[in-house]
Design a protein around this motif. Structure first.
Motif, PDB file in Angstrom:
ATOM      1  N   THR A 111      -5.972   0.819  -4.838  1.00 17.25           N
ATOM      2  CA  THR A 111      -5.528   2.166  -4.466  1.00 17.25           C
ATOM      3  C   THR A 111      -4.026   2.348  -4.585  1.00 17.25           C
ATOM      4  N   ASP A 112      -3.300   1.295  -4.898  1.00 14.03           N
ATOM      5  CA  ASP A 112      -1.855   1.406  -5.085  1.00 14.03           C
ATOM      6  C   ASP A 112      -1.588   1.957  -6.479  1.00 14.03           C
ATOM      7  N   GLY A 113      -1.339   3.276  -6.545  1.00 14.28           N
ATOM      8  CA  GLY A 113      -1.286   4.020  -7.792  1.00 14.28           C
ATOM      9  C   GLY A 113      -0.606   3.401  -8.989  1.00 14.28           C
ATOM     10  N   SER A 144      -5.671   4.914 -17.499  1.00 12.12           N
ATOM     11  CA  SER A 144      -5.062   6.243 -17.536  1.00 12.12           C
ATOM     12  C   SER A 144      -3.947   6.273 -16.505  1.00 12.12           C
ATOM     13  N   ALA A 145      -2.721   6.360 -16.953  1.00 10.45           N
ATOM     14  CA  ALA A 145      -1.589   6.332 -16.028  1.00 10.45           C
ATOM     15  C   ALA A 145      -1.663   7.476 -15.024  1.00 10.45           C
ATOM     16  N   GLU A 146      -2.066   8.667 -15.499  1.00  7.74           N
ATOM     17  CA  GLU A 146      -2.143   9.832 -14.623  1.00  7.74           C
ATOM     18  C   GLU A 146      -3.179   9.601 -13.533  1.00  7.74           C
ATOM     19  N   PHE A 147      -4.342   9.115 -13.915  1.00  2.00           N
ATOM     20  CA  PHE A 147      -5.404   8.869 -12.935  1.00  2.00           C
ATOM     21  C   PHE A 147      -4.997   7.748 -11.983  1.00  2.00           C
ATOM     22  N   ASP A 148      -4.357   6.702 -12.497  1.00  2.00           N
ATOM     23  CA  ASP A 148      -3.941   5.589 -11.642  1.00  2.00           C
ATOM     24  C   ASP A 148      -2.984   6.047 -10.554  1.00  2.00           C
ATOM     25  N   VAL A 206       0.840  -1.194   0.000  1.00  2.00           N
ATOM     26  CA  VAL A 206       0.000   0.000   0.000  1.00  2.00           C
ATOM     27  C   VAL A 206       0.874   1.243   0.000  1.00  2.00           C
ATOM     28  N   PRO A 207       0.567   2.233  -0.847  1.00  2.00           N
ATOM     29  CA  PRO A 207       1.345   3.472  -0.821  1.00  2.00           C
ATOM     30  C   PRO A 207       1.055   4.245   0.452  1.00  2.00           C
ATOM     31  N   LEU A 208       2.114   4.713   1.099  1.00  2.00           N
ATOM     32  CA  LEU A 208       1.957   5.441   2.350  1.00  2.00           C
ATOM     33  C   LEU A 208       2.322   6.897   2.161  1.00  2.00           C
ATOM     34  N   HIS A 209       1.782   7.768   3.039  1.00  2.00           N
ATOM     35  CA  HIS A 209       2.197   9.168   3.052  1.00  2.00           C
ATOM     36  C   HIS A 209       3.615   9.250   3.610  1.00  2.00           C
ATOM     37  N   ARG A 210       4.420  10.090   3.013  1.00  3.92           N
ATOM     38  CA  ARG A 210       5.740  10.333   3.577  1.00  3.92           C
ATOM     39  C   ARG A 210       5.925  11.836   3.658  1.00  3.92           C
TER      40      ARG A 210
END
Length: 574
Positions: free
Chosen positions: A288-290, A297-301, A156-160
């Motif tokens: 949700t993992d971009g 759409s790569a940008e939207f992903d 999962v992508p995390l805030h850094r």
């Protein structure tokens, strides 16, 4: 994910700094490496070029990183430090180092302006900025994990946070404490998850591959011809995405060209609820993992985590038009799929198939099971994700607070039914009406709406409120509707009731002007009533008349409403 090689590179750079007595801003250098990896296909330090720095500092940073223009100096300094390390470590030669330094010298005076240029902002940055992030600590959304925490097991992508330690308080919307949310019962979540298109597709693809004895490519991807047959035979629209999810969920193990279906693999309908819930939580993490190819759409992903996080924090539907505006800003330099206005519509259809969001005409929101899965994702990331208390366990004030806050209709019905089930009709009516004495019209309207569900058994609790000036008209209406003895309303009381009823409807007009206008066309007060309304002693009378003036189809009657609104305000001034 860039986490492995970036972690190794940062350790090398730190060691180099200690040996050379050079101050290394490891957080800034890490951010450069992370974004180079995630967006520019840099997989090792030797892949850096002068063009890499140009794209990072003048394109990626302005779009992705919430940072004030004056922070550009820190980032440029980190870039120069990275070039020094690349040269000393032998990753680049002296000529390449000179070219990189020259390019960074060109970038340095341009970067502050690029960071301040709102037309360059990506969607997540635009959304957070619109929500008030511009006064917060500089923050980046990243797919590499929180400082020092590494990568979450689910990927999962995390805030850094840039320059923010675990002990600091960050006030930006993306890193502020998550709000408490209401969750659907686990059995309802599991039932809904079994019907999610993407999760079902993943099971169908694995079953098809197993039954046909097929294998993936050497790199573990689905063969093109198999993907075409799966689409034709199973109707799976995106078989490659379903296959990637199956691998991520552990439904199948791939080693080279060998595929092994796990012993635990079973059709989705036959799985126990706890197993389905775990699969669903991991599916939400996957969606949700971009970097995953979800919408085409790569940008939207790359913004999927930010979009889901924002909807979670809003706890309310978001207008599709507002989302489209942010995308227009994010893709000001040209959308990946061109200028097709249906691109967002297509992306939202894909997310609906994924089960995380649902669209209702011109708004989009998280599904109840999407909300559950996102909270589970946050929890597994180590983020505190509180659950709101059940209104059924509290008093009338708590129930009304929840309903006025705008929870989904299905949840509202469940809360009301559970709250009423714990009380007799008399107890419910007494609590509700007593809880909205001298309250705003919206709260009074919620209480009256719930009491309308009660039968004559509540009469003894309703009748005392005939002595309350604001609740009397509603009590009279309730009694008369049940053929119980009730006094007649005076003309003034009837006028007050008309204003109060319209005041309850005012918040809804902000979300659906056309529906409200249609309702008024069928049940608007007659002109002579509107002309008298300005005399009513109601705190919302001027706003109600303004509302009628804007939405009444009859121009003359609308004009009369506007004049009455002016009179109401003049009376208030005097």
């Amino acid at each position: 994910m860039s986490i492995e090689w970036v972690n190794g590179a940062i350790e090398e750079i730190r060691a180099w700094g200690r040996s050379k007595n050079v101050a290394v801003d490891a957080d800034e250098v890490r951010l450069l490496c992370d974004y180079a990896s995630d967006y520019l296909d840099v997989s090792e330090l030797a892949d850096f070029t002068p063009g890499t720095f140009e794209q990072l500092l003048l394109d990626i940073y302005p779009r992705k990183v919430i940072a004030p223009p004056e922070s550009a100096a820190e980032t440029v300094a980190a870039a120069r430090t990275l070039v020094d390390f690349l040269l000393d470590s032998g990753e680049i030669g002296t000529k390449m180092a000179a070219r990189m330094r020259a390019k960074i010298d060109e970038i340095a005076p341009e970067m502050p302006g690029a960071l301040a240029d709102t037309s360059k902002f990506g969607m997540a940055k635009s959304i957070f900025g619109a929500m008030g992030a511009d006064e917060a600590d500089p923050t980046a959304l990243d797919a590499a994990g929180a400082p020092g925490s590494g990568e979450d097991p689910l990927g999962v992508p995390l805030h850094r946070l840039r320059g923010v330690t675990a002990d600091d308080d960050c006030e930006c919307p993306g890193c502020s404490p998550l709000p408490a949310v209401r969750l659907a019962p686990p059995e309802e979540v599991a039932r809904a998850a079994r019907e999610v298109g993407l999760l079902r597709d993943a099971h169908h693809v694995v079953g098809w591959m197993r039954d046909g004895g097929r294998t993936p490519t050497v790199r573990g991807a689905l063969r093109v011809r198999d993907a075409a047959r799966i689409t034709k035979e199973l109707g799976v629209a995106a078989p490659a995405t379903a296959w990637h999810l199956a691998v991520a969920l552990g439904l199948v193990e791939v080693s080279g060209a060998a595929m092994t279906v796990t012993r635990a693999f079973r059709p989705l309908p036959s799985r126990e609820d706890h197993d389905v819930l775990d699969l669903w939580a991991r599916t939400v993490a996957f969606v949700t993992d971009g970097p995953a190819d979800i919408t085409g759409s790569a940008e939207f992903d790359h913004e999927l985590y930010a979009v889901h996080d924002m909807l979670y924090r809003l706890q309310a539907p978001m207008a599709v038009g507002a989302l489209r505006e942010h995308l227009d800003e994010a893709w000001a330099g040209g959308r990946p799929g061109g200028d097709d206005p249906g691109e967002l519509d297509a992306a939202l259809e894909v997310l609906a198939h994924c089960g995380t969001v649902e669209r209702d005409e011109d708004t989009v929101r998280l599904t109840p099971h999407g909300l559950w899965g996102l909270r589970e994702t946050f929890t597994r990331m180590g983020m505190p994700a509180p659950v709101a208390p059940d209104p059924a366990e509290g008093d009338a004030t708590g129930l009304i607070d929840a309903l006025v806050g705008g929870i989904p209709a299905q949840q509202a019905e469940r809360d009301i039914a559970a709250w009423l089930a714990r009380r007799s009709p008399q107890e419910a009516a007494g609590e509700l009406l007593g809880g909205v004495r001298a309250q705003a019209a919206a709260r009074r309207g919620v209480a009256v709406t719930i009491i309308d569900r009660l039968g004559p058994d509540a009469e003894a609790a309703v009748r005392p409120f005939l002595d309350d000036a604001e609740l009397r008209p509603h009590a009279v209406h309730w009694l008369a509707a049940r053929d119980l003895p009730a006094p007649a309303l005076t003309h003034e009381e009837a006028l007050w009731a008309s204003v109060d009823t319209l005041a309850v409807a005012m918040p809804a007009t902000e979300d659906d002007h056309e529906r409200f206008a249609g309702t008024l066309a069928l049940a608007a007060p007659p002109a002579h009533v509107i002309e008298e309304m300005w005399q009513v002693d109601h705190p919302d009378v001027a706003e109600v008349l303004d509302l009628l003036g804007r939405h009444l189809a009859d121009r003359e009657v609308a004009k009369a409403a506007r004049k009455a609104a002016f009179k109401a305000r003049s009376r208030g001034i005097h």
